[in-house]
Design an enzyme around this catalytic site. Structure first.
Site, PDB file in Angstrom:
ATOM      1  N   GLU A 258      -9.249   6.348  -8.501  1.00 57.22           N
ATOM      2  CA  GLU A 258      -8.082   5.852  -7.766  1.00 57.22           C
ATOM      3  C   GLU A 258      -7.102   7.012  -7.592  1.00 57.22           C
ATOM      4  OE1 GLU A 258      -6.376   2.076  -9.034  1.00 57.22           O
ATOM      5  OE2 GLU A 258      -4.408   3.015  -8.831  1.00 57.22           O
TER       6      GLU A 258
ATOM      7  N   ARG B 127       0.831  -1.225   0.000  1.00 55.49           N
ATOM      8  CA  ARG B 127       0.000   0.000   0.000  1.00 55.49           C
ATOM      9  C   ARG B 127       0.856   1.261   0.000  1.00 55.49           C
ATOM     10  NH1 ARG B 127      -4.805  -1.757  -1.730  1.00 55.49           N
ATOM     11  NH2 ARG B 127      -5.333  -3.692  -0.652  1.00 55.49           N
TER      12      ARG B 127
HETATM   13  C1  LIG Z   1      -6.669  -0.133  -6.421  1.00 56.82           C
HETATM   14  C2  LIG Z   1      -5.986  -1.270  -6.231  1.00 56.82           C
HETATM   15  O1  LIG Z   1      -5.000  -1.759  -7.004  1.00 56.82           O
HETATM   16  C3  LIG Z   1      -4.434  -1.054  -8.074  1.00 56.82           C
HETATM   17  C4  LIG Z   1      -3.526  -2.002  -8.777  1.00 56.82           C
HETATM   18  C5  LIG Z   1      -2.200  -2.105  -8.440  1.00 56.82           C
HETATM   19  C6  LIG Z   1      -1.323  -3.119  -9.068  1.00 56.82           C
HETATM   20  O2  LIG Z   1      -1.820  -4.135  -9.560  1.00 56.82           O
HETATM   21  O3  LIG Z   1      -0.087  -2.911  -9.077  1.00 56.82           O
HETATM   22  C7  LIG Z   1      -1.639  -1.229  -7.476  1.00 56.82           C
HETATM   23  C8  LIG Z   1      -2.401  -0.232  -6.939  1.00 56.82           C
HETATM   24  C9  LIG Z   1      -3.651   0.159  -7.605  1.00 56.82           C
HETATM   25  O4  LIG Z   1      -3.267   0.914  -8.736  1.00 56.82           O
HETATM   26  C10 LIG Z   1      -6.298  -2.116  -5.050  1.00 56.82           C
HETATM   27  O5  LIG Z   1      -6.234  -3.338  -5.187  1.00 56.82           O
HETATM   28  O6  LIG Z   1      -6.581  -1.551  -3.989  1.00 56.82           O
END
Ligand SMILES: C=C(O[C@@H]1C=C(C(=O)O)C=C[C@H]1O)C(=O)O
Length: 340
Positions: free
Chosen positions: A334, A220
């Site tokens: 997002e 995160r």
């Molecule tokens: C929004 C989400 O995921 C998205 C996907 C991601 C990835 O696959 O690398 C990383 C963060 C976000 O851009 C989530 O799962 O909370």
């Protein structure tokens, strides 16, 4: 300050217009120029600068560049199709996977090339990854969603490099308007990294099977500091954050509630309450987040999303709004950013 803290200067990024890149480049050492623009091309070295064009803008009026600079002179190179720039302490590596009916293998191969490069040059601390997927919610030739197809290849590459879940960097996995899959990663030789989770969200790498054959592997946030003992003055790289609690999307179809929960998630993520698990004391709030990108699925929602973001982020924060799809079909927005 310890000696290490003084010597390891952390990297910085700035948003600029596409035509102002050379002015920004002239002020320092450029690790990379990422153009959020109207077409996607293979990464290249242009006028000595690593440059990656992403198809993230509908027209040139909304295009911008993100320029990464560091304290030391930069060298560039190419390795098995990925292009990189490094300064002895930081590395930026960029790649692109051409559109194909099945991304697992090509994603694995491109990630292997990048991870192999980091290993070979000694940049073993990867702290941030961005991935841009055209038609992210569409199906591949076998009926698997393209995002899930990508996640499979990424998980397999991490496995080959024995990347433990707790070591994965923060990331963004977001839609783009064309060009297959493009990516760029940042890694360090000696900076200290801590992968941070949000106590109100399930770790993405633990998401259940309903979200795809292999879970998305990212943290995160990443806390990046000069030394492991510096738990106060490092940077926080906030991953793409959406309206998810536990592992579930909340507020299907309600953009206002999704923006609110995304902001609440970031607010909690960077709070001392959440960071206490990592012994990080930073005293942060949303007002400290900068270099923000807000991805909005429906163009018509941008004014609403912008108003809400401006109410919660600092008036001085630099924010870019992009109109692209998000990794789950039910997510409308997002948000990512950096606390420097
Ligand atoms: C929004 C989400 O995921 C998205 C996907 C991601 C990835 O696959 O690398 C990383 C963060 C976000 O851009 C989530 O799962 O909370």
């Amino acid at each position: 300050m310890t000696q290490a803290q003084q010597t390891v200067k952390l990297p910085s990024s700035a948003f600029t217009g596409l035509t102002e890149v050379s002015e920004v480049a002239a002020t320092g050492n450029v690790l990379g120029v990422i153009n959020y623009t109207t077409e996607c091309t293979d990464p290249r070295v242009e006028n000595g600068l690593l440059t990656l064009d992403l198809h993230m803008a509908a027209d040139l009026g909304e295009a911008f560049a993100e320029v990464w600079t560091t304290a030391r002179p930069v060298e560039t190179g190419e390795h098995h199709g990925v292009v990189y720039a490094h300064d002895g302490e930081y590395l930026l590596v960029a790649g692109r996977i051409a559109p194909t009916g099945r991304y697992t293998e090509d994603t694995r191969a491109a990630y292997v090339a990048a991870l192999d490069l980091m290993d070979g040059l000694g940049y073993k601390n990867c702290f941030r990854m961005w991935n841009f997927l055209n038609d992210i919610n569409g199906d591949n030739a076998e009926g698997l969603e393209i995002y899930r197809d990508f996640c499979k290849g990424r998980a397999e590459a991490f496995e080959l490099f024995h990347f433990g879940d707790k070591e994965v960097p923060s990331a963004t996995g977001i839609g783009s308007l064309g060009g297959g899959i493009a990516f760029y990663f940042l890694a360090s030789r000696s900076a200290a990294l801590t992968s941070v989770e949000n106590s109100k969200q399930m770790a993405a790498y633990h998401y259940p099977r309903q979200y795809g054959p292999r879970p998305p592997k990212f943290a995160r946030a990443t806390y990046l500091a000069g030394t492991h003992t510096d738990r106060r003055s490092g940077q926080i790289y906030v991953a793409g954050t959406a309206s998810i609690r536990g592992h579930e999307t909340l507020h299907d179809g309600d953009v206002v509630a999704q923006v609110k929960l995304s902001l609440d998630n970031i607010e909690h993520l960077v709070s001392d309450e959440n960071l206490a698990d990592y012994e990080i004391v930073r005293g942060n709030s949303l007002l400290d987040v900068d270099n923000i990108k807000v991805y909005v699925r429906h163009r018509a929602d941008i004014p609403t999303v912008k108003k809400m973001c401006e109410e919660r982020f600092s008036p001085n924060a630099r924010i870019q709004y992009l109109n692209v799809d998000v990794c789950r079909a039910d997510l409308l927005v997002e948000i990512e950013g950096i606390i420097a």
